[in-house]
Design a protein around this motif. Structure first.
Motif, PDB file in Angstrom:
ATOM      1  N   ASP A  41     -10.217  62.614 162.244  1.00 49.16           N
ATOM      2  CA  ASP A  41     -10.844  63.892 162.590  1.00 49.16           C
ATOM      3  C   ASP A  41     -11.529  63.878 163.967  1.00 49.16           C
ATOM      4  N   CYS A  42     -11.219  62.888 164.795  1.00 47.15           N
ATOM      5  CA  CYS A  42     -11.804  62.835 166.150  1.00 47.15           C
ATOM      6  C   CYS A  42     -11.397  64.079 166.940  1.00 47.15           C
ATOM      7  N   PRO A  43     -12.351  64.717 167.594  1.00 46.72           N
ATOM      8  CA  PRO A  43     -12.018  65.883 168.412  1.00 46.72           C
ATOM      9  C   PRO A  43     -11.445  65.453 169.768  1.00 46.72           C
ATOM     10  N   LEU A  44     -10.795  66.381 170.448  1.00 43.89           N
ATOM     11  CA  LEU A  44     -10.200  66.121 171.754  1.00 43.89           C
ATOM     12  C   LEU A  44     -11.239  65.634 172.762  1.00 43.89           C
ATOM     13  N   THR A  45     -12.488  66.048 172.608  1.00 43.77           N
ATOM     14  CA  THR A  45     -13.535  65.635 173.543  1.00 43.77           C
ATOM     15  C   THR A  45     -13.758  64.126 173.537  1.00 43.77           C
ATOM     16  N   GLU A  46     -13.247  63.420 172.542  1.00 49.33           N
ATOM     17  CA  GLU A  46     -13.384  61.965 172.469  1.00 49.33           C
ATOM     18  C   GLU A  46     -12.302  61.242 173.281  1.00 49.33           C
ATOM     19  N   SER A  47     -11.382  62.005 173.845  1.00 50.52           N
ATOM     20  CA  SER A  47     -10.364  61.454 174.731  1.00 50.52           C
ATOM     21  C   SER A  47     -10.305  62.374 175.944  1.00 50.52           C
ATOM     22  N   LYS A  48      -9.151  62.512 176.530  1.00 48.11           N
ATOM     23  CA  LYS A  48      -8.947  63.422 177.656  1.00 48.11           C
ATOM     24  C   LYS A  48      -7.655  64.167 177.405  1.00 48.11           C
ATOM     25  N   ASN A  49      -7.645  65.428 177.755  1.00 55.60           N
ATOM     26  CA  ASN A  49      -6.453  66.236 177.567  1.00 55.60           C
ATOM     27  C   ASN A  49      -5.365  65.764 178.529  1.00 55.60           C
ATOM     28  N   TYR A  50      -4.203  65.433 177.999  1.00 53.90           N
ATOM     29  CA  TYR A  50      -3.086  64.987 178.830  1.00 53.90           C
ATOM     30  C   TYR A  50      -2.698  66.040 179.863  1.00 53.90           C
ATOM     31  N   MET A  51      -2.925  67.296 179.527  1.00 57.01           N
ATOM     32  CA  MET A  51      -2.554  68.381 180.435  1.00 57.01           C
ATOM     33  C   MET A  51      -3.391  68.354 181.721  1.00 57.01           C
ATOM     34  N   ASP A  52      -4.565  67.714 181.681  1.00 56.72           N
ATOM     35  CA  ASP A  52      -5.354  67.535 182.905  1.00 56.72           C
ATOM     36  C   ASP A  52      -4.592  66.664 183.902  1.00 56.72           C
ATOM     37  N   LEU A  53      -3.895  65.661 183.405  1.00 58.60           N
ATOM     38  CA  LEU A  53      -3.096  64.806 184.277  1.00 58.60           C
ATOM     39  C   LEU A  53      -1.926  65.585 184.860  1.00 58.60           C
ATOM     40  N   LYS A  54      -1.270  66.369 184.025  1.00 58.98           N
ATOM     41  CA  LYS A  54      -0.141  67.176 184.507  1.00 58.98           C
ATOM     42  C   LYS A  54      -0.626  68.188 185.543  1.00 58.98           C
ATOM     43  N   PHE A  55      -1.759  68.823 185.299  1.00 62.48           N
ATOM     44  CA  PHE A  55      -2.322  69.781 186.244  1.00 62.48           C
ATOM     45  C   PHE A  55      -2.600  69.123 187.593  1.00 62.48           C
ATOM     46  N   ALA A  56      -3.179  67.918 187.588  1.00 59.72           N
ATOM     47  CA  ALA A  56      -3.505  67.215 188.837  1.00 59.72           C
ATOM     48  C   ALA A  56      -2.252  66.917 189.654  1.00 59.72           C
ATOM     49  N   ALA A  57      -1.107  66.768 188.976  1.00 63.06           N
ATOM     50  CA  ALA A  57       0.157  66.464 189.647  1.00 63.06           C
ATOM     51  C   ALA A  57       0.981  67.703 189.972  1.00 63.06           C
ATOM     52  N   SER A  58       0.488  68.875 189.614  1.00 65.82           N
ATOM     53  CA  SER A  58       1.277  70.087 189.855  1.00 65.82           C
ATOM     54  C   SER A  58       0.379  71.189 190.410  1.00 65.82           C
ATOM     55  N   ASP A  59      -0.111  72.064 189.552  1.00 65.83           N
ATOM     56  CA  ASP A  59      -0.911  73.209 190.007  1.00 65.83           C
ATOM     57  C   ASP A  59      -2.214  72.804 190.681  1.00 65.83           C
ATOM     58  N   ALA A 112      -1.129  61.267 196.477  1.00 63.53           N
ATOM     59  CA  ALA A 112      -1.621  60.401 195.394  1.00 63.53           C
ATOM     60  C   ALA A 112      -3.137  60.304 195.429  1.00 63.53           C
ATOM     61  N   ASP A 113      -3.701  60.194 196.617  1.00 62.50           N
ATOM     62  CA  ASP A 113      -5.156  60.107 196.749  1.00 62.50           C
ATOM     63  C   ASP A 113      -5.824  61.390 196.248  1.00 62.50           C
ATOM     64  N   HIS A 114      -5.238  62.531 196.548  1.00 59.91           N
ATOM     65  CA  HIS A 114      -5.775  63.817 196.077  1.00 59.91           C
ATOM     66  C   HIS A 114      -5.762  63.868 194.549  1.00 59.91           C
ATOM     67  N   ILE A 115      -4.693  63.388 193.946  1.00 60.14           N
ATOM     68  CA  ILE A 115      -4.590  63.366 192.483  1.00 60.14           C
ATOM     69  C   ILE A 115      -5.679  62.472 191.888  1.00 60.14           C
ATOM     70  N   CYS A 116      -5.873  61.288 192.471  1.00 53.37           N
ATOM     71  CA  CYS A 116      -6.920  60.381 191.992  1.00 53.37           C
ATOM     72  C   CYS A 116      -8.289  61.041 192.078  1.00 53.37           C
ATOM     73  N   GLU A 117      -8.582  61.644 193.211  1.00 46.37           N
ATOM     74  CA  GLU A 117      -9.884  62.286 193.385  1.00 46.37           C
ATOM     75  C   GLU A 117     -10.090  63.403 192.367  1.00 46.37           C
ATOM     76  N   THR A 118      -9.058  64.194 192.137  1.00 47.85           N
ATOM     77  CA  THR A 118      -9.145  65.276 191.144  1.00 47.85           C
ATOM     78  C   THR A 118      -9.516  64.724 189.775  1.00 47.85           C
ATOM     79  N   LEU A 119      -8.847  63.666 189.355  1.00 48.40           N
ATOM     80  CA  LEU A 119      -9.088  63.110 188.021  1.00 48.40           C
ATOM     81  C   LEU A 119     -10.436  62.409 187.918  1.00 48.40           C
ATOM     82  N   PHE A 120     -10.867  61.710 188.975  1.00 49.12           N
ATOM     83  CA  PHE A 120     -12.190  61.082 188.955  1.00 49.12           C
ATOM     84  C   PHE A 120     -13.292  62.140 188.875  1.00 49.12           C
TER      85      PHE A 120
END
Length: 130
Positions: A48-66, A81-89
């Motif tokens: 029953d762990c909620p999504l907030t206990e991990s990270k939404n995979y779609m955040d990674l896809k968003f950083a690499a696209s939109d 690649a550096d922009h993607i890293c900064e977005t995710l950090f």
């Protein structure tokens, strides 16, 4: 050895303004982007762990696209690649390490993968951006 949680999104294809040669500038190029993000895991993931206990995979896809600016020309795919890293950090303090692989699809002549992989650690990134 400590536990780790690696989230992955592979082979996201997107067009990005990138390149240094005259035939590359002024028009988007197709890139294939894969991301691996290391997070500090919970001690245990119950059913029953909620999504907030991990990270939404779609955040990674968003950083690499939109999440990539459409009006910025990146001379090097390393900059993409550096922009993607900064977005995710910036999105999530639990992200400890990121690996971004980028393949330039337009320069492949026989189906080979031509590109680069950038790996960033949060601690080094934070020291650089201050």
């Amino acid at each position: 050895m400590s536990d780790s949680l690696i989230l992955e999104v592979a082979n996201v294809e997107t067009d990005v303004l990138t390149g240094i040669y005259s035939e590359e500038t002024g028009r988007p190029q197709p890139l294939r982007i894969s991301i691996r993000a290391w997070l500090r895991p919970r001690p245990r993931y119950t059913p029953d762990c909620p999504l907030t206990e991990s990270k939404n995979y779609m955040d990674l896809k968003f950083a690499a696209s939109d999440g990539l600016p459409k009006d910025v020309h990146f001379k090097l795919i390393e900059s993409v690649a550096d922009h993607i890293c900064e977005t995710l950090f910036l999105q999530d303090v639990r992200v400890e390490r990121i690996e971004v692989k980028i393949v330039k699809l337009a320069i492949s002549e026989a189906g080979e993968d031509i590109g680069m992989t950038l790996t960033r650690e949060r601690s080094a990134w934070e020291a650089y951006v201050g």
